[in-house]
Design a protein around this motif. Sequence first.
Motif, PDB file in Angstrom:
ATOM      1  N   VAL A 285       0.833  -1.213   0.000  1.00 31.14           N
ATOM      2  CA  VAL A 285       0.000   0.000   0.000  1.00 31.14           C
ATOM      3  C   VAL A 285       0.862   1.256   0.000  1.00 31.14           C
ATOM      4  O   VAL A 285       0.608   2.208  -0.757  1.00 31.14           O
ATOM      5  CB  VAL A 285      -0.951  -0.004   1.220  1.00 31.14           C
ATOM      6  CG1 VAL A 285      -1.743   1.288   1.284  1.00 31.14           C
ATOM      7  CG2 VAL A 285      -1.890  -1.197   1.158  1.00 31.14           C
ATOM      8  N   GLY A 288       2.648   1.886  -3.429  1.00 34.16           N
ATOM      9  CA  GLY A 288       1.665   2.285  -4.427  1.00 34.16           C
ATOM     10  C   GLY A 288       1.149   3.691  -4.190  1.00 34.16           C
ATOM     11  O   GLY A 288       0.988   4.491  -5.115  1.00 34.16           O
ATOM     12  N   SER A 354     -10.267   7.971  -0.738  1.00 30.58           N
ATOM     13  CA  SER A 354     -10.945   7.656  -2.001  1.00 30.58           C
ATOM     14  C   SER A 354     -12.106   8.614  -2.286  1.00 30.58           C
ATOM     15  O   SER A 354     -12.610   8.653  -3.414  1.00 30.58           O
ATOM     16  CB  SER A 354     -11.464   6.214  -1.976  1.00 30.58           C
ATOM     17  OG  SER A 354     -12.544   6.073  -1.068  1.00 30.58           O
ATOM     18  N   GLY A 414       3.185  -3.563  -5.467  1.00 29.84           N
ATOM     19  CA  GLY A 414       2.312  -2.429  -5.193  1.00 29.84           C
ATOM     20  C   GLY A 414       2.430  -1.345  -6.252  1.00 29.84           C
ATOM     21  O   GLY A 414       1.427  -0.838  -6.768  1.00 29.84           O
ATOM     22  N   LEU A 418      -0.925  -1.268  -8.571  1.00 29.44           N
ATOM     23  CA  LEU A 418      -1.719  -0.059  -8.333  1.00 29.44           C
ATOM     24  C   LEU A 418      -1.439   0.994  -9.395  1.00 29.44           C
ATOM     25  O   LEU A 418      -2.344   1.734  -9.801  1.00 29.44           O
ATOM     26  CB  LEU A 418      -1.446   0.482  -6.932  1.00 29.44           C
ATOM     27  CG  LEU A 418      -1.837  -0.470  -5.789  1.00 29.44           C
ATOM     28  CD1 LEU A 418      -1.456   0.115  -4.440  1.00 29.44           C
ATOM     29  CD2 LEU A 418      -3.325  -0.781  -5.830  1.00 29.44           C
ATOM     30  N   VAL A 477      -7.730   3.489  -6.798  1.00 25.43           N
ATOM     31  CA  VAL A 477      -6.552   2.873  -6.177  1.00 25.43           C
ATOM     32  C   VAL A 477      -6.689   2.872  -4.652  1.00 25.43           C
ATOM     33  O   VAL A 477      -6.432   1.860  -3.984  1.00 25.43           O
ATOM     34  CB  VAL A 477      -5.262   3.619  -6.600  1.00 25.43           C
ATOM     35  CG1 VAL A 477      -4.083   3.228  -5.725  1.00 25.43           C
ATOM     36  CG2 VAL A 477      -4.948   3.337  -8.063  1.00 25.43           C
ATOM     37  N   VAL A 480      -9.210   0.296  -3.433  1.00 22.43           N
ATOM     38  CA  VAL A 480      -8.619  -1.053  -3.427  1.00 22.43           C
ATOM     39  C   VAL A 480      -7.695  -1.221  -2.217  1.00 22.43           C
ATOM     40  O   VAL A 480      -7.715  -2.256  -1.538  1.00 22.43           O
ATOM     41  CB  VAL A 480      -7.851  -1.308  -4.740  1.00 22.43           C
ATOM     42  CG1 VAL A 480      -7.028  -2.593  -4.655  1.00 22.43           C
ATOM     43  CG2 VAL A 480      -8.831  -1.390  -5.906  1.00 22.43           C
ATOM     44  N   CYS A 481      -6.881  -0.192  -1.942  1.00 20.77           N
ATOM     45  CA  CYS A 481      -5.983  -0.237  -0.773  1.00 20.77           C
ATOM     46  C   CYS A 481      -6.783  -0.389   0.520  1.00 20.77           C
ATOM     47  O   CYS A 481      -6.407  -1.161   1.413  1.00 20.77           O
ATOM     48  CB  CYS A 481      -5.151   1.041  -0.701  1.00 20.77           C
ATOM     49  SG  CYS A 481      -3.878   1.169  -1.967  1.00 20.77           S
TER      50      CYS A 481
END
Length: 520
Positions: A285, A288, A354, A414, A418, A477, A480-481
């Motif tokens: 994480v 990325g 996000s 990552g 990502l 992204v 997703v993390c």
Amino acid sequence: MATVTQADETRRDARRWWALGALVASMLTLGFDMTILNVALPTMASELGATTGQQQWLADAYVVVFAALMLPAGLLGDRFGRRRMLIAGLGVFLVGSLVGALATDVSWVVAARAFMGIGGALITPLALSVLPSLFGPDERTKAVGIISAASALGMPLGPIIGGWLLDHFWWGSVFLVNVPMAALGIAACVLLLPETADPSSPEVDALSTALTATGLGALIYAIIEAPSRGWTDPLVLAVFGAATVLITALVVRERKVERPMLDMTLLAHRGFLFNTLAATLVMFVLSGLLFVLPPYLQAVLGNDALGTGVRLLPMMGGLMVAARGAQPVVARFGPRAVVSAGLVVLAFAALLGSRTTVDSGYGFTALWLAITGFGFGFSVVPAMDGALGTLPGDRAGSGSGLLMTLRQVGAAIGIALLGSLLAGTFRDRLDVTGLPAKAADAAGDSVVAAHIVAGKAHSAHLAASANGAYVHGMGVVLLVCGIAALVAALLAGALLPGTRAAEAAKGTPDMAAPAADARQ
């Protein structure tokens, strides 16, 4: 006799602390080199015309080589002399930095980064392995703490130093700054470090090293190329297949050899396995995130390179504060609770991030960045401590090498995975209506490229679309993390050993050794 011994001890004291200073300089250089390039990527994309895929390789070339060669590099030092190999690593790092600074083509910069990865792989394990020859057990913990702090301090320094250099000099200066640091490290190692070796250590397995490097390289290549070629492209599928075969062959070989370079039996220790997975996910994480953030801060919010570096400080500050505070919290609540809570905080920060929009401004970004730093610190530090604490004493070296290797693999994947997700989402979302085919293709390469095309075409619509597409891709992204961190938190809470089990493992580390030896 006692007086002579005391005098000798005094001379050794002065020498060893100066030697530690040399090692600190080496680790500090590696620390800020890990983050300094992230700030430079938007500038390099503009001046070298690097696509998102090429930017991923600029970041990943170093990490893949670093991860693949760390274990054999440590064994080389054990067999042929740690000081000698450490000096060689610093020399390789220096030459790679010079090539990177003078390069005029993206391919040469990628090659230079890969070459620097060889140097980094030699420096990292050997800087730690020479400490027992310099310090007794009573001082070794302090020395390890100082080196670890230097490496951690390099992370927030990287964006600031990189931003200042890019504001005053050309992009190659982010490579050139490594040269005097590496030269200082070489001189200090020659003058101050004693030579140590362990001829009884396992030999470097050339085939296992080749399988590691080619397997990881193939996996990263396929992930990076998939968004532009398509996930079902024959070449991408073939490379994924080759990576699977190579990594499987590595695992099979390492399980069969008598003295493995990559001791897979360590993963049979439940505490080591799940703590290592948690630390690897955090690196996945973090790397990325550090890849997708600078273009947002620079291209979308309009900051210069130095301003971008400074605006990453809330995350670095949160990380360092949490890392320092993790130990007493673990002592109070136990590692399982702290690792799980840290991952939940990380998931919350990513899900909050996000929700970022083009109009959110930096204040909202600084908030979720600071929370992200706390989540990183409270998850990765106790996870690494927990992983190493479950190992028997005679496997501490191989266990730490496996942990560091898997962390670097997590970082490489990552950036690749990502970054590829971001590239595909950005390209699909970008509105290039009315642009010539060549300009539209160029705009889809990256948000920086889209702004350059928008400037030449005098298209405010394209610039706005690029900003919106990039922020949307960054949001995907981060989503997703966040989901990955939440799943990891649930797994950590369910599968990590409890406080009593962890304490029992630390109190009787050698009890696991017979079972592990039997499995071999």
